[in-house]
Design a protein around this motif. Structure first.
Motif, mmCIF file in Angstrom:
data_model
loop_
_atom_site.group_PDB
_atom_site.id
_atom_site.type_symbol
_atom_site.label_atom_id
_atom_site.label_comp_id
_atom_site.label_asym_id
_atom_site.label_seq_id
_atom_site.Cartn_x
_atom_site.Cartn_y
_atom_site.Cartn_z
ATOM 1 N N ALA A 154 -2.750 26.807 26.529
ATOM 2 C CA ALA A 154 -3.473 25.915 25.906
ATOM 3 C C ALA A 154 -5.258 25.917 25.755
ATOM 4 O O ALA A 154 -5.583 26.289 26.241
ATOM 5 N N ASP A 155 -5.549 25.356 24.913
ATOM 6 C CA ASP A 155 -6.807 25.275 24.961
ATOM 7 C C ASP A 155 -7.195 23.970 26.026
ATOM 8 O O ASP A 155 -8.479 23.937 26.201
ATOM 9 N N LEU A 156 -6.558 22.995 26.120
ATOM 10 C CA LEU A 156 -6.712 22.055 27.069
ATOM 11 C C LEU A 156 -5.554 21.572 28.278
ATOM 12 O O LEU A 156 -4.370 21.653 27.044
ATOM 13 N N LEU A 157 -5.664 21.576 29.036
ATOM 14 C CA LEU A 157 -4.591 21.239 29.469
ATOM 15 C C LEU A 157 -5.257 20.279 30.713
ATOM 16 O O LEU A 157 -6.318 20.266 31.880
ATOM 17 N N SER A 158 -4.130 19.153 30.609
ATOM 18 C CA SER A 158 -4.853 17.691 31.740
ATOM 19 C C SER A 158 -3.667 17.337 32.670
ATOM 20 O O SER A 158 -2.705 18.172 32.580
ATOM 21 N N VAL A 159 -4.178 16.483 34.197
ATOM 22 C CA VAL A 159 -3.060 17.263 35.584
ATOM 23 C C VAL A 159 -2.737 15.116 35.128
ATOM 24 O O VAL A 159 -4.154 15.164 35.241
ATOM 25 N N GLN A 160 -1.745 15.058 35.316
ATOM 26 C CA GLN A 160 -1.429 14.028 36.106
ATOM 27 C C GLN A 160 -1.436 13.234 37.438
ATOM 28 O O GLN A 160 -0.189 14.061 38.273
ATOM 29 N N PRO A 161 -2.459 13.264 37.877
ATOM 30 C CA PRO A 161 -2.644 13.612 39.532
ATOM 31 C C PRO A 161 -1.334 12.668 40.211
ATOM 32 O O PRO A 161 -1.340 11.429 39.565
ATOM 33 N N ARG A 171 -1.102 -0.971 45.474
ATOM 34 C CA ARG A 171 0.111 -0.482 44.926
ATOM 35 C C ARG A 171 0.399 -1.962 43.862
ATOM 36 O O ARG A 171 1.418 -1.500 42.879
ATOM 37 N N LEU A 172 0.162 -2.517 43.989
ATOM 38 C CA LEU A 172 1.016 -4.085 42.772
ATOM 39 C C LEU A 172 0.879 -3.466 41.302
ATOM 40 O O LEU A 172 1.721 -2.850 40.708
ATOM 41 N N LEU A 173 -0.768 -2.608 41.065
ATOM 42 C CA LEU A 173 -0.623 -2.389 39.474
ATOM 43 C C LEU A 173 -0.995 -1.031 39.584
ATOM 44 O O LEU A 173 -0.484 -0.489 38.132
ATOM 45 N N THR A 174 -1.656 -0.357 40.177
ATOM 46 C CA THR A 174 -2.209 1.232 39.589
ATOM 47 C C THR A 174 -1.249 2.100 40.268
ATOM 48 O O THR A 174 -0.986 2.917 38.564
ATOM 49 N N PRO A 175 0.027 2.723 39.864
ATOM 50 C CA PRO A 175 1.108 3.146 39.840
ATOM 51 C C PRO A 175 1.749 2.886 38.152
ATOM 52 O O PRO A 175 2.480 3.858 37.507
ATOM 53 N N LEU A 176 0.825 1.715 37.760
ATOM 54 C CA LEU A 176 2.000 1.512 36.238
ATOM 55 C C LEU A 176 1.328 3.107 35.664
ATOM 56 O O LEU A 176 1.205 3.293 34.605
ATOM 57 N N VAL A 177 -0.166 3.144 35.926
ATOM 58 C CA VAL A 177 -0.632 5.116 35.135
ATOM 59 C C VAL A 177 0.874 5.891 34.592
ATOM 60 O O VAL A 177 0.791 5.859 33.845
ATOM 61 N N ASP A 178 1.116 6.149 35.991
ATOM 62 C CA ASP A 178 2.502 6.957 35.302
ATOM 63 C C ASP A 178 3.805 6.036 34.324
ATOM 64 O O ASP A 178 4.328 6.827 33.936
ATOM 65 N N MET A 199 -2.614 13.288 23.526
ATOM 66 C CA MET A 199 -3.217 12.473 25.083
ATOM 67 C C MET A 199 -4.065 14.333 25.827
ATOM 68 O O MET A 199 -3.392 14.260 26.139
ATOM 69 N N ALA A 200 -4.398 12.629 26.739
ATOM 70 C CA ALA A 200 -4.875 13.881 27.882
ATOM 71 C C ALA A 200 -5.362 12.564 29.278
ATOM 72 O O ALA A 200 -4.992 11.554 28.699
ATOM 73 N N ASN A 201 -5.011 13.271 30.346
ATOM 74 C CA ASN A 201 -5.663 12.565 31.717
ATOM 75 C C ASN A 201 -7.416 12.613 31.607
ATOM 76 O O ASN A 201 -7.007 13.830 32.962
ATOM 77 N N GLY A 202 -8.348 12.215 31.605
ATOM 78 C CA GLY A 202 -9.583 12.474 32.092
ATOM 79 C C GLY A 202 -9.733 12.553 33.153
ATOM 80 O O GLY A 202 -10.953 13.463 33.812
ATOM 81 N N GLN A 203 -9.119 12.425 34.891
ATOM 82 C CA GLN A 203 -8.908 12.694 35.863
ATOM 83 C C GLN A 203 -9.198 14.208 36.069
ATOM 84 O O GLN A 203 -10.161 14.122 37.736
ATOM 85 N N VAL A 204 -8.654 14.710 35.451
ATOM 86 C CA VAL A 204 -7.737 16.176 35.612
ATOM 87 C C VAL A 204 -8.009 17.192 34.071
ATOM 88 O O VAL A 204 -6.956 16.654 33.140
ATOM 89 N N MET A 205 -9.284 17.585 33.873
ATOM 90 C CA MET A 205 -9.007 18.187 32.202
ATOM 91 C C MET A 205 -9.501 19.586 32.162
ATOM 92 O O MET A 205 -10.668 20.039 32.790
ATOM 93 N N ALA A 206 -8.389 20.610 32.200
ATOM 94 C CA ALA A 206 -8.677 22.087 31.810
ATOM 95 C C ALA A 206 -9.568 22.773 30.816
ATOM 96 O O ALA A 206 -8.431 22.442 30.204
#
Length: 370
Positions: A154-161, A171-178, A199-206
């Motif tokens: 890939a040219d862009l690999l993003s990670v879903q931590p 815990r009320l809302l944050t896990p809804l990201v996944d 799609m991509a996740n900007g938290q971790v992008m290579a």
């Protein structure tokens, strides 16, 4: 016009609700099989790697996350202090990172794209890994990312931590990201050539430097609030290859420390996620209330199935991401309450402006800054 018979309304409601849940369940099943997970590994050919951290007012979290990042063995780690007011630069320098001071934003640029653009120019690596300050790294995480980047080509690999939520409020809302990723986006779509299937996740992008420079860096998404997915689609439209992976045991994140922080964070992305359409945003809020909460208040057609699904869905998402501690699994009980808890997010997202990290942005299709 004669009124619609209640029996017909009930049948339509049941068909739509169960159809929606069945579709999400099918997507979850596909992703349980197809969605890659980062695993320990070493790339065959190690490129020069720059790890790049755009940081604004992150002095509290950097002592928790930066040491493990510095220990990954990257050729350089650069922290851009995005005009912080809390001593972020001093903390990062004391911990051992190279620190650069962010320049004033040019007209028409949002904060994070401009920070990433400056980091691009400062970095010397052939692979550039952009990572948020709140991401945690286990030993070997960088090698696992590089091995996955090599494997996928890939040219862009993003990670879903993996989410690390410690308090009830987060815990009320944050896990809804996944849940948003794993129940709405079947991973095989990312291999399609259409840019919309990106799609991509900007938290971790290579990113491979050649690919990033080939599309002009982050200039194309300089006014995007949801800049990660916008950039991924921009790159894909120009022939770039995308990949995404779950962080598994090696990459984690603690995004927000409380329920109010979750509301503020999610509200800035809610309208872009709904195609900048306020009617669609309102419809989404009503649909979630109707499917997940209403069956617990009144007995509607299919109410037993809907009640079970409202609890089971978050449980399955947590199992899929590896969040299997008892407290994580109990989050499933929040399913019926989630649409109610999300109402402040929808309300804030309907405003003409959103504020994030002390900056205000207009809620327009172009996402222009105020």
């Amino acid at each position: 016009m004669p009124p619609v018979p209640p029996a017909l309304t009930a049948r339509v409601y049941r068909s739509l609700a169960l159809g929606w849940l069945a579709t999400k369940a099918a997507v979850l099943l596909i992703n349980a099989v197809a969605f890659p997970r980062l695993r320990p590994g070493t790339p065959e050919a190690r490129p020069r790697v720059s790890v790049l951290v755009p940081a604004r007012n992150e002095a509290q979290i950097l002592p928790v996350t930066l040491p493990s990042l510095l220990g990954q063995g990257a050729d350089e780690v650069i922290v851009l202090d995005d005009r912080s007011a809390d001593g972020t630069a001093d903390v990062a320098a004391r911990l051992g990172a190279r620190v650069i001071r962010g320049q004033p934003r040019p007209a028409g640029w949002h904060g994070k794209p401009w920070a990433c653009q400056q980091l691009l120019h400062a970095a010397t690596g052939d692979v550039l890994i952009f990572v948020d300050a709140d991401v945690t790294w286990q030993p070997g995480a960088l090698d696992a990312m590089l091995a996955e980047l090599e494997r996928t080509g890939a040219d862009l690999l993003s990670v879903q931590p993996r989410q690390h939520n410690l308090t009830l409020g987060e815990r009320l809302l944050t896990p809804l990201v996944d849940a948003a990723v794993l129940s709405y986006f079947p991973y095989p779509l990312i291999r399609l050539p259409q840019a919309a299937a990106g799609m991509a996740n900007g938290q971790v992008m290579a990113l491979r430097r050649a690919a990033l420079e080939g599309v002009g860096g982050f200039r194309a998404v300089r006014q995007a609030v949801l800049d990660d997915t916008a950039f991924a689609r921009h790159l894909k439209a120009r022939g770039g290859q995308l990949a995404v992976a779950l962080g598994g045991d090696v990459v984690g994140v603690r995004m927000y420390g409380s329920y109010p922080q979750s509301v503020a964070g999610f509200s800035k992305n809610a309208l872009p996620l709904h195609l900048q359409s306020r009617p669609l945003l309102v419809l989404s809020a009503l649909a979630h209330l109707g499917v997940y909460t209403l069956p617990w208040v009144v007995r509607l057609p299919g109410w037993r199935v809907l009640r079970v699904a409202s609890v089971l869905e978050r449980l399955l998402v947590n199992l899929l991401t590896g969040r299997r501690r008892p407290a994580d699994l109990l989050e499933g009980l929040l399913g019926p309450l989630t649409p109610l808890l999300a109402l402040p997010v929808y309300a804030r997202a309907l405003r003409r402006t959103v504020t994030w990290k002390g900056r205000t942005y207009q809620q327009t299709p172009e996402g222009r800054q105020e």
